[in-house]
Design a protein around this motif. Sequence first.
Motif, mmCIF file in Angstrom:
data_model
loop_
_atom_site.group_PDB
_atom_site.id
_atom_site.type_symbol
_atom_site.label_atom_id
_atom_site.label_comp_id
_atom_site.label_asym_id
_atom_site.label_seq_id
_atom_site.Cartn_x
_atom_site.Cartn_y
_atom_site.Cartn_z
ATOM 1 N N VAL A 29 -122.866 -11.321 -44.395
ATOM 2 C CA VAL A 29 -122.371 -11.239 -45.771
ATOM 3 C C VAL A 29 -122.732 -9.888 -46.387
ATOM 4 N N LEU A 30 -123.894 -9.356 -46.039
ATOM 5 C CA LEU A 30 -124.247 -8.010 -46.505
ATOM 6 C C LEU A 30 -123.247 -6.982 -45.985
ATOM 7 N N TRP A 31 -122.818 -7.146 -44.737
ATOM 8 C CA TRP A 31 -121.817 -6.232 -44.180
ATOM 9 C C TRP A 31 -120.528 -6.303 -44.992
ATOM 10 N N LEU A 32 -120.112 -7.527 -45.361
ATOM 11 C CA LEU A 32 -118.860 -7.700 -46.095
ATOM 12 C C LEU A 32 -118.924 -7.051 -47.475
ATOM 13 N N GLY A 35 -121.616 -3.252 -46.497
ATOM 14 C CA GLY A 35 -121.605 -2.468 -45.268
ATOM 15 C C GLY A 35 -122.994 -2.348 -44.669
ATOM 16 N N PHE A 36 -123.104 -1.604 -43.579
ATOM 17 C CA PHE A 36 -124.386 -1.429 -42.904
ATOM 18 C C PHE A 36 -125.281 -0.515 -43.724
ATOM 19 N N ASP A 37 -126.551 -0.909 -43.862
ATOM 20 C CA ASP A 37 -127.520 -0.116 -44.612
ATOM 21 C C ASP A 37 -128.551 0.437 -43.644
ATOM 22 N N ALA A 38 -128.538 1.753 -43.441
ATOM 23 C CA ALA A 38 -129.438 2.377 -42.472
ATOM 24 C C ALA A 38 -130.891 2.274 -42.890
ATOM 25 N N THR A 40 -132.463 -0.273 -44.311
ATOM 26 C CA THR A 40 -133.053 -1.584 -44.007
ATOM 27 C C THR A 40 -132.579 -2.141 -42.671
ATOM 28 N N LEU A 41 -131.614 -1.456 -42.030
ATOM 29 C CA LEU A 41 -131.024 -1.929 -40.775
ATOM 30 C C LEU A 41 -130.428 -3.324 -40.940
ATOM 31 N N THR A 42 -129.816 -3.573 -42.099
ATOM 32 C CA THR A 42 -129.153 -4.849 -42.358
ATOM 33 C C THR A 42 -127.680 -4.595 -42.656
ATOM 34 N N GLY A 43 -126.887 -5.657 -42.522
ATOM 35 C CA GLY A 43 -125.450 -5.538 -42.724
ATOM 36 C C GLY A 43 -124.732 -5.382 -41.401
ATOM 37 N N LYS A 44 -125.100 -6.239 -40.451
ATOM 38 C CA LYS A 44 -124.515 -6.163 -39.112
ATOM 39 C C LYS A 44 -123.088 -6.702 -39.117
ATOM 40 N N GLU A 45 -122.179 -5.958 -38.511
ATOM 41 C CA GLU A 45 -120.773 -6.376 -38.472
ATOM 42 C C GLU A 45 -120.605 -7.611 -37.589
ATOM 43 N N PRO A 46 -119.936 -8.656 -38.102
ATOM 44 C CA PRO A 46 -119.738 -9.880 -37.312
ATOM 45 C C PRO A 46 -118.522 -9.769 -36.409
ATOM 46 N N GLY A 47 -118.291 -10.814 -35.646
ATOM 47 C CA GLY A 47 -117.117 -10.879 -34.798
ATOM 48 C C GLY A 47 -115.870 -11.224 -35.602
ATOM 49 N N ASN A 48 -114.744 -11.283 -34.904
ATOM 50 C CA ASN A 48 -113.455 -11.465 -35.554
ATOM 51 C C ASN A 48 -113.372 -12.794 -36.313
ATOM 52 N N PHE A 49 -113.847 -13.882 -35.702
ATOM 53 C CA PHE A 49 -113.767 -15.190 -36.357
ATOM 54 C C PHE A 49 -114.572 -15.196 -37.648
ATOM 55 N N THR A 50 -115.793 -14.679 -37.596
ATOM 56 C CA THR A 50 -116.654 -14.704 -38.779
ATOM 57 C C THR A 50 -116.095 -13.818 -39.887
ATOM 58 N N ARG A 51 -115.489 -12.702 -39.524
ATOM 59 C CA ARG A 51 -114.864 -11.855 -40.543
ATOM 60 C C ARG A 51 -113.764 -12.628 -41.272
ATOM 61 N N LYS A 52 -112.918 -13.312 -40.497
ATOM 62 C CA LYS A 52 -111.831 -14.093 -41.105
ATOM 63 C C LYS A 52 -112.395 -15.236 -41.945
ATOM 64 N N LEU A 53 -113.463 -15.868 -41.469
ATOM 65 C CA LEU A 53 -114.090 -16.968 -42.208
ATOM 66 C C LEU A 53 -114.583 -16.472 -43.567
ATOM 67 N N MET A 54 -115.264 -15.344 -43.590
ATOM 68 C CA MET A 54 -115.813 -14.838 -44.846
ATOM 69 C C MET A 54 -114.710 -14.461 -45.826
ATOM 70 N N HIS A 55 -113.631 -13.879 -45.325
ATOM 71 C CA HIS A 55 -112.509 -13.548 -46.211
ATOM 72 C C HIS A 55 -111.860 -14.823 -46.750
ATOM 73 N N LEU A 56 -111.837 -15.877 -45.930
ATOM 74 C CA LEU A 56 -111.289 -17.161 -46.377
ATOM 75 C C LEU A 56 -112.167 -17.752 -47.473
ATOM 76 N N ILE A 57 -113.478 -17.711 -47.287
ATOM 77 C CA ILE A 57 -114.399 -18.225 -48.312
ATOM 78 C C ILE A 57 -114.234 -17.438 -49.611
ATOM 79 N N LYS A 58 -114.118 -16.127 -49.474
ATOM 80 C CA LYS A 58 -114.002 -15.267 -50.655
ATOM 81 C C LYS A 58 -112.733 -15.575 -51.447
ATOM 82 N N ALA A 59 -111.657 -15.914 -50.741
ATOM 83 C CA ALA A 59 -110.372 -16.160 -51.403
ATOM 84 C C ALA A 59 -110.219 -17.594 -51.901
#
Length: 207
Positions: A29-32, A35-38, A40-59
Amino acid sequence: MDTGLPNTYAEIHRQDLLKQVTPTAADHVLWLYRGFDAATLTGKEPGNFTRKLMHLIKAADPGNRRRLGLGFPDYVAAMDLLDLPLDQYETNIAALAEIARPGSVGERHMNELEHVSAPVVVPTPEEWQPGDLVIDNDGRLFVRATPQGEEAGWPWGYPTEHARAYDGGPVAPDGSVEEGYPTRPLTLLVRDGRPAPSFQHPNGTGR
């Protein structure tokens, strides 16, 4: 009448949301949202399914978001947290970073004081070879995929019981996760089906 005291019910709701968030959901969710924060090394990019899931939740409207929360409570809670009043946004971003990587917020503060950014190791394809077995910063094992897997956007896969094929060459999977999925730093364990000297990263730094 304004007593100057914090809104107790709002804070109880906020704490309840934080309890539901897992480190993986916080990282994604931090990535969404940021983005990635150098630092704190947080904001890891997820896979394709999780990206679509988060956009679905957001909408989703509130009712459908609640339904999604039955199956993915950690992701919905993390995104609900960032939908709280704007004056809490940075506080909640920091809270998610702390869940994703405990201690990272304090490290970021020290880095900002010293004007030092945490190193980010993102090897280029030339540094990794198909079949390279690595261990990431979370203790997970990954294998560099075939060139076809890399071209398809899935440069890392998971190891099987064999690191060396019958012909003596390395065993490389087709790939199943993206470049940023293994948590840096990465340590090379096996190359060409044989233990890597000193378990060093290909750039010689051990990272």
